[in-house]
Structures are given as C-alpha cells and as structure tokens.
Scaffold this active site. Structure first.
Site, PDB file in Angstrom:
ATOM      1  N   LYS A  67       0.831  -1.210   0.000  1.00 30.16           N
ATOM      2  CA  LYS A  67       0.000   0.000   0.000  1.00 30.16           C
ATOM      3  C   LYS A  67       0.865   1.259   0.000  1.00 30.16           C
ATOM      4  CE  LYS A  67      -4.256  -1.738   0.216  1.00 30.16           C
ATOM      5  NZ  LYS A  67      -5.083  -1.737   1.429  1.00 30.16           N
ATOM      6  N   ARG A  71      -3.877 -10.161   4.296  1.00 26.84           N
ATOM      7  CA  ARG A  71      -4.040 -10.221   2.835  1.00 26.84           C
ATOM      8  C   ARG A  71      -2.779  -9.683   2.175  1.00 26.84           C
ATOM      9  NH1 ARG A  71      -5.981  -6.610  -1.169  1.00 26.84           N
ATOM     10  NH2 ARG A  71      -7.317  -7.570  -2.769  1.00 26.84           N
TER      11      ARG A  71
END
Length: 404
Positions: A341, A375
């Site tokens: 991210k 995840r």
C-alpha cells in the site's frame, strides 16, 4: 436512547496517557494524577450523557479505579462527555457488575464491558464454515493471497489477465501457503474510473469457472457490487470481500445473507474528516455488523478490515496500524490488508515493486496485534514471517518454564 460506543484504548506510556485524558477535556490538575492509573487498562466510552457520566465516575472510584471526564461535568455545564475508564482487569470486572443495575442505559454498557473483558483471553480455536469449505480460526494467523485479474491494479496490473496465468498464480500461492485466495477484477486505487457490473463479471467468470473446481481452499470475491457478488456466489465463491462494508450497494447485505456467505466488511468513507479516528471507524463497523446480522450472519461470519489506504492519510494509516488491537473489542475476526500500500511507499519512499520488506513489517505488526487474517501479494515471504511471528506472539508466556 443512543447506544454507547465503547472500546479498549491502547496506552503504553505516561505521555500517551496524559494526551488521551487531555483530549477528554479533563481538568489539567487531575491529568498527572490519573495518567498513571491508565497504564493498567483504559476503556473509552464516547458521548455519555451527563447523569450517566456522574455514575461512571462514582462507580469506578468505588472499585479503586478512576474515570476521566470533561472538566465541566462537575459543575453540570455539559450535556454529554467522553469518558476514559481507568483501572485493572479485576476492577473492571467489579465495575461491570455494579453498573448492570444502574439507569441511563448503563445496563447495556455493563454487558458491553463484560464482552470486552472476554476478548482479553487467548483466542479459542474454532472452524468457520465457508459454503462448503472451512477456515480454522484462532490456531494461527491465516494468509489470504491476492489475485488481481484487472489490467490496471495499482501493484500488478495486467500480469494475470490471461486465464492460464491467473489460475497458475492462484495455484502457486496455495502451494506457498495461502489459506484462501481473494480475487478482484476492478481496481480500487485512487483516481480509477469505476467499471460496470457486466465488465467486472466478464473478467471474473472465466477465472472462477476454471479455478473453483481445481482448488480446495476458500475463494473470496473482492467486489462492492451486489450483482457481481450474487453471480459469484451462485458460481460457488465462498466469501465476499466488500470495500464498502455492506454500505455501498444497498442490496449487498441481502445477497450475502441469501447465500449465507461470510463477509469481510472494510472501513471506508468518502472524506478524510474524523471526529475520533478509531471511534468513527468503530461506529462504521457497528453499522456494517448490524446490516450483516439483520440478514442472518453472526460472529465469525463477519470479518472486519480497517481499510488501510482507504479514506486515510499516511498519519491516520499509521495511527490505525499502531492500534489494531483496539478492533478486537468488536468481537469479530480481523483482516489486515496493507500489502504494497501507499503507506509503505510514503514511509520508505519506495515504488510499488520494492515494498516487500515494508509489507512484511506490517504483517508482523498484525500478528502482534492479534489479527486473524493478513491479505498479501507475496505469499511465500509473508507466510514465513507470519509463521515466525505466530511462534512468538501466539504462545502462552510462561507455560513451559517454571518461575517464568
């Protein structure tokens, strides 16, 4: 009467404790006195009516703890206040029992507190049924492998749009230790143009048709569209992963309930404005949980995701990462999705393809906080790091050593 918002608040040192009490609006003279008391445990209750705040203060003092309230509570010049309850676990147990008999909605608060205290115990091993496939929760941290079948994903756009490559990559992630696979066909990175449900399903259908019969691990479908979710569940998908937490498409809660599919509800919103960051997130999750429960789901079937990288600045993402364990007060499994991210890119000043080490750091932080699933894109490296972190953090300290 408005439902109380209660949650554990993480305070590891005096500076953090003083800051948290000051934010309540307490008198400056009492901050130093109360700060040390909060290093046992601290619980924040938001927007408490004045009469209830008086009772909470009195009852916490009666069991040897304390309660930080706004400075104007003592002179009855506020209608409501946030309250920071400060005490030991034993004091909270006594306090919860005492307020069960109190008015102003405090019986419900006592019940919430009893549920919070249960969350302090080590997680019990249990099985989550996923529409014909199973996940074991509480034994170890599960790894969810990411399969993007979209040409414009932020991290691996276009790599797996070919059917054979997509299926091969999913099988490789399972071999590397993925406990479940999350398939998405629409990029949700900032600035992307939404695609139609028809376009999204046209990307998903061939992959699901090929993959579902060939794998034994649960398959999660990453979509916020009820129409796509229903087609996926009809095809045999096991879990729905909704980035709008059942609050984007008004038909999504009905669909997951119809097929009794476990659902991941991610925190999201359209703006960056927050009153209390974690408090606002908790309120969002409670709405999502209510929607799921109204449609027949419960407990482990509702999985919460803090939404790292969605509707949050870098500093807000870091704040959430440092307080992940506060989400345990919701009483539902937690999924962390921070892989590659922009938070990692901002902190380390690295492009997407060089964020593995940063991702591993977030994964280990997740294990330390007690999340249930992580995840990730790079399954093998994260699986190894998570297994090592599990060996450290999931063991019962002192169990095998006399005098430890």
């Amino acid at each position: 009467m408005k439902e109380f918002q209660m949650r554990w608040i993480k305070l590891d040192n005096l500076e953090e404790a003083k800051r948290a009490i000051a934010q309540i609006g307490s008198d400056s003279g009492g901050i130093a006195f109360m700060a040390g008391k909060s290093l046992g445990k601290a619980i924040k209750v938001e927007n408490v009516p004045l009469p209830a705040a008086h009772i909470l203060k009195q009852e916490m003092l009666s069991v040897g703890g304390d309660a930080a309230v706004h400075r104007n509570v003592i002179v009855n010049k506020v209608e409501a206040t946030d309250v920071l309850l400060l005490g030991t676990v034993r004091q909270f147990e006594q306090f919860a029992q005492k307020i069960l008999a109190q008015p102003f909605g405090l019986k419900e608060l006592g019940q919430q507190l009893k549920a919070l205290l249960k969350g302090l115990e080590p997680p019990q091993e249990r099985t989550l049924a996923c529409r014909g496939r199973e996940l074991v929760l509480g034994k170890r941290t599960l790894v969810m492998g990411i399969l993007n079948v979209t040409p414009d994903s932020f991290s691996d756009g276009g790599r797996y749009v070919d059917l054979k490559q997509a299926v091969s990559h999913a099988e490789q992630m399972i071999e590397e230790g993925a406990d479940l696979i999350d398939i998405g066909a629409e990029s949700t990175r900032p600035g992307t143009v939404p695609i139609s449900a028809q376009e999204e399903w046209s990307r998903l259908e061939p992959v699901l048709k090929e993959l579902l019969p060939r794998t034994t691990v649960p398959i999660s479908l990453d979509t916020y569209k009820a129409e796509v979710a229903e087609k996926g569940l009809e095809a045999g998908v096991n879990i729905i992963n909704d980035i709008w937490g059942l609050q984007g498409d008004p038909d999504m809660a009905r669909v997951v309930g119809k097929y009794h599919a476990p659902v991941i509800v991610m925190h999201n919103q359209k703006e960056l404005n927050y009153h209390h960051l974690l408090g606002d997130m908790m309120a969002f999750f409670r709405r999502s949980i209510q929607l799921a429960e109204e449609n027949g789901l419960s407990r482990d079937e509702i999985i919460v995701d803090p939404g790292i990288g969605f509707a949050k600045t870098r500093e807000q993402d870091l704040e959430v990462m440092s307080r992940l364990d506060e989400l345990k007060s919701l009483g539902h499994p937690i999924l962390l999705a921070a892989s590659r991210k922009r938070l990692i890119g901002h902190v380390l000043d690295l492009p997407v393809d060089q964020r593995l080490e940063g991702t591993i750091a977030t994964s280990v932080a997740g294990v330390a906080a007690g999340v249930d699933m992580i995840r990730v894109h790079d399954v093998l490296a994260n699986r190894r790091a998570i297994d090592m972190a599990d060996a450290i953090y999931r063991r019962l300290r002192g169990r095998n050593f006399a005098g430890a």
